[in-house]
Design a protein around this motif. Sequence first.
Motif, PDB file in Angstrom:
ATOM      1  N   THR A  99       0.844  -1.193   0.000  1.00  0.00           N
ATOM      2  CA  THR A  99       0.000   0.000   0.000  1.00  0.00           C
ATOM      3  C   THR A  99       0.880   1.244   0.000  1.00  0.00           C
ATOM      4  O   THR A  99       1.773   1.375   0.829  1.00  0.00           O
ATOM      5  N   VAL A 100       0.613   2.139  -0.941  1.00  0.00           N
ATOM      6  CA  VAL A 100       1.378   3.379  -1.062  1.00  0.00           C
ATOM      7  C   VAL A 100       0.438   4.539  -0.785  1.00  0.00           C
ATOM      8  O   VAL A 100      -0.590   4.693  -1.448  1.00  0.00           O
ATOM      9  N   ALA A 101       0.771   5.357   0.194  1.00  0.00           N
ATOM     10  CA  ALA A 101      -0.061   6.502   0.574  1.00  0.00           C
ATOM     11  C   ALA A 101       0.561   7.796   0.073  1.00  0.00           C
ATOM     12  O   ALA A 101       1.785   7.924  -0.021  1.00  0.00           O
ATOM     13  N   SER A 102      -0.270   8.758  -0.251  1.00  0.00           N
ATOM     14  CA  SER A 102       0.221  10.055  -0.725  1.00  0.00           C
ATOM     15  C   SER A 102      -0.785  11.132  -0.364  1.00  0.00           C
ATOM     16  O   SER A 102      -1.988  10.879  -0.259  1.00  0.00           O
ATOM     17  N   LEU A 103      -0.280  12.351  -0.197  1.00  0.00           N
ATOM     18  CA  LEU A 103      -1.099  13.518   0.098  1.00  0.00           C
ATOM     19  C   LEU A 103      -0.923  14.550  -1.005  1.00  0.00           C
ATOM     20  O   LEU A 103       0.196  14.763  -1.498  1.00  0.00           O
ATOM     21  N   SER A 104      -2.013  15.206  -1.364  1.00  0.00           N
ATOM     22  CA  SER A 104      -1.980  16.221  -2.421  1.00  0.00           C
ATOM     23  C   SER A 104      -2.686  17.476  -1.929  1.00  0.00           C
ATOM     24  O   SER A 104      -3.911  17.598  -2.043  1.00  0.00           O
ATOM     25  N   PRO A 105      -1.967  18.432  -1.358  1.00  0.00           N
ATOM     26  CA  PRO A 105      -2.573  19.725  -1.000  1.00  0.00           C
ATOM     27  C   PRO A 105      -2.624  20.649  -2.219  1.00  0.00           C
ATOM     28  O   PRO A 105      -1.711  20.641  -3.052  1.00  0.00           O
ATOM     29  N   ARG A 106      -3.675  21.443  -2.312  1.00  0.00           N
ATOM     30  CA  ARG A 106      -3.816  22.381  -3.437  1.00  0.00           C
ATOM     31  C   ARG A 106      -4.467  23.661  -2.957  1.00  0.00           C
ATOM     32  O   ARG A 106      -5.334  23.641  -2.087  1.00  0.00           O
ATOM     33  N   LEU A 107      -4.064  24.772  -3.576  1.00  0.00           N
ATOM     34  CA  LEU A 107      -4.513  26.087  -3.142  1.00  0.00           C
ATOM     35  C   LEU A 107      -4.649  27.005  -4.351  1.00  0.00           C
ATOM     36  O   LEU A 107      -3.773  27.045  -5.213  1.00  0.00           O
ATOM     37  N   ASN A 108      -5.762  27.717  -4.415  1.00  0.00           N
ATOM     38  CA  ASN A 108      -5.968  28.760  -5.411  1.00  0.00           C
ATOM     39  C   ASN A 108      -6.518  30.003  -4.718  1.00  0.00           C
ATOM     40  O   ASN A 108      -7.328  29.894  -3.782  1.00  0.00           O
TER      41      ASN A 108
END
Length: 993
Positions: free
Chosen positions: A543-552
């Motif tokens: 299992t590979v976990a990842s986080l993706s924060p984004r801002l506009n």
Amino acid sequence: MFRYPLLLLLAILLLATLPARARDGQPCRLSGRVTDARTGEAVCGAAIVVGESRLWAISDHEGRYLIPGIADRQIELHVTCLGYVACTVPLSLGDGENTLDLTLREANLSIDEVVVTAQTRTETSGSSQVIDRRTIEHAQLININEIGSLLPGGKTAGDQNLTSGSSRIALHAGGGSEMGNASFGTAVELDGMRIGNNASTAETAGTDLRHIGVSNIESVEVITGIPSVEYGDLSNGIVKIRTRRGKTPFLVEMTVEPRTRQMALSKGFLLGRDGSERTGILNVNIERARSVSNLASPHTAYDRNNLNLTYSNTFRDRRDRPLRLTASVAGNLGGYNSEADPDEFKESYTRTRDYAVRGNVQLEWLLDKPWISNLYVQATASYSDKLTETNENRNSASTQPYIHTTEAGYHIAEQYDDNPAADIILSPTGYWYTLSRTDSKPLAYSFKVRVDWNRRVGEAVSRLLLGSEVTGSGNLGRGLYYTDMRYAPTWREYRYDRLPFMHNAALFVEEQLTLPVKQRSLLRLSAGLRADATLIRSSEYGTVASLSPRLNAKYVLWENRRSLVSDLAVRIGWGKSVKQPSFQTLYPAPSYSDRLAFAPGTTADGTTFYAYYTQPTTPARNPDLKWQYTVQQEAGIEATLGGTRLAVTLFRNRTVNPYMSRTIYTPFTYKLTTQADLEAGCTIPSADRIYTIDRETGVVTVLDRTGVQAPQTIGYRERNTFVAQTQYTNGSPVERWGVDFTADFAQINPLRTRIRLDGNYYRYKGLNLTEVASTLSSSASMADGSPYKYIGYYAGAAAVSNGSLEKQVNLNMTVITHIPRIRMIFSVRLETTLYDYGRNLSQYGDGSPRGYLLDSSSDYFGASVPLNDRGRYVAVYPEYYTTWEAPDERIPFAEKFAWARDNDPALYQELAKLVVKSNTSYYFDSERISASFAVNFNLTKEIGRFASITFYARNFLHNMGRVRSSQTGLESSLFGSSRIPQFYYGLSLRLKL
């Protein structure tokens, strides 16, 4: 560009969790009726959306609509309906009930506001372009892959021939030689369903979209900026395709180009009514397209046969809360088929199926609860059948070994008729055909749930988005196989349907705040976080976990001001997006090292009984593989200056951990029995010999067919060599940045003409420093005839170049003349490439040189200085090397090579084989290509309300000028060049019945 994006993101998300403070009144309601401007009749199926809030309504069969739960008081209504002109209505609302009747105009060329270019979406915080149906028809697109030609700085492909499958959509990217998998990271969605390429075992590239019919597309949105966290599994933007939904007459479309024909039939059926209720709308689209690669040989062709069915209906409960149901199924039966030239072998061909079936169900429910505003549920599934069948002519005057074993050991060739299941069979002699099939059947599914909560927080309007998504992809294909093993060359079965599926579960949250600053000014903030967990059972990856924060963030300074600058807004964005790997990356095929162990002389009938030692290796999967991701940053400005609409965007995309392959070498030893060994140790006449080999020891024994002589054991010699395995790993970061801009000038009223300028500056730098191993080919040997025993380890590549730098400036001018009175619009587009720069790089991350400047091509030693247009040959050394005897001992190459030159000539000669050199003296010089241009012409004419015709010509001035390369000083013709489109034309006729 932004120092603290994560802190700002967390602050906005924290604000979203605060309870609503004192409100300026409770949420209000808006209702009204939608009618046709020409006939006054009710318009059914019109979509009315409140800004970016996802509050919506669909007009019923009487044209009525109702939107409850509107928190803001200053809103924009976006109204769309199939066959009508989309409109945006600014509106001030009061508390309680509000009423607004809407009038829609039929979309045709008799109205003033006709758009045939990509338009910037000003209501969003990120950079986004929208291409509507009218623009697609005017450009006469047949292949949706060419949608990039309509973006700022885009270039038109003169020939949209479907027989070429190499065209993939890649946003903010240059040529195909770039690192970073730009096309693979560009996501494509069709009505919310991902059209991906994850389950491909043959490539890590974007999806070939030739099988998607264009006649059923209503609009395309291209998001090149930071997308919402709702969208995952991407690293380079997203293309959102929306098909037709709604009531329409019969639409017939016929397109003719020199090498392509297309015909389509569409209809939106309003299904039967029962009293005041209706049972929905059924949209049907049938399309057939056929392209041939050469008019002189029309047998080689690609066929597309599409069927699309979409059912939509809106239900309402007792509280008048709408529930929108959309269900669609689509498929394609087509593919590529080549037939040989009559002068060639007539049975040679390649056929590739391009079959696909897709199912999509969407539910959207406007609940209007205090704790939830909108509920959205979607389930999708797609299945493809891509069977490639190749029939090749082969010939040989003598038998050749076809190795099929997957077991380690020594194996001797046998005649197929003697043992069809032999580990090694002998090929026939003469002429024959070999039929192979590659069976790939990608399967993908997804399930998404999203909820929206709209509310007011003081003076701010808040929209909180929460959601979850589960996706999966796999391949049910058989892989490469042969139906007749008599003709099957060296090959091992590798079944795709035995590979584990890749599953992904995601949670995402996003907050959008609209904050009034002062009169006519407001601030829009959007911040979100996406968490993905990719699960691959029965594999090293786990299992590979990842986080993706984004801002506009977008600050509208003012709108509709009576001044020279009537509108002005600035925006910034930052975000991270993660791209899952393809099956080619996850599951490289097993490797087999086949070494000739025995090859006696050829018998009188041309037969040679080869024996081989086979060393299989398990797939070199990489448990340390990291998922590729891109960090995007952008800043932009939008303004209206004296009636001219301007949009400028500065972007920077840094792709980290791009997927790449490398080779792993492992030492092994096998025994070789030569012809000399055979003749020295065997007295049995060659005509009476029967050869055998011990599978474990590799010892060759010769039997006497007549039984006169006893079996004789033959001597051998040991050979030391390597097994090679392909493994996928992560490359070095790749950086792309540039500027996109558009300028839509105010209309010149006396001429009914508008001028549009669009263009871009693009800069790419890719420098790979990942360690890769390389050696000579398996047939290479040392001076004494033994296999080559050294492995070189290079920075980035076993080549003189480990990257490149590219820059380009493109500028386009489009002149559009629209004459509503005669229902005609035509455009002339000048496409230019003003600056085209490229340079091969050979350096380390700090800019220090990786190679050595040579005085001549025969040298091996030179100066280690930066490469600055010196016009010299360059040599590149491995960082270090290892030997077969000591594979774990790293020997610095440069130091040992210099020492061997003076002290060990034999070693020097062997190590010199690992030095790679440029094949020209100008390989690392800068290359600037002089400017080039092409002029395109498009014309659309409506004939009454029921017919229209479009004609286009690409490069209609037939520019065949020449461009000059500063690197070589040579000129080359633009004829047949990819720099400009070739002269090409087409005609399209559309009927409304």
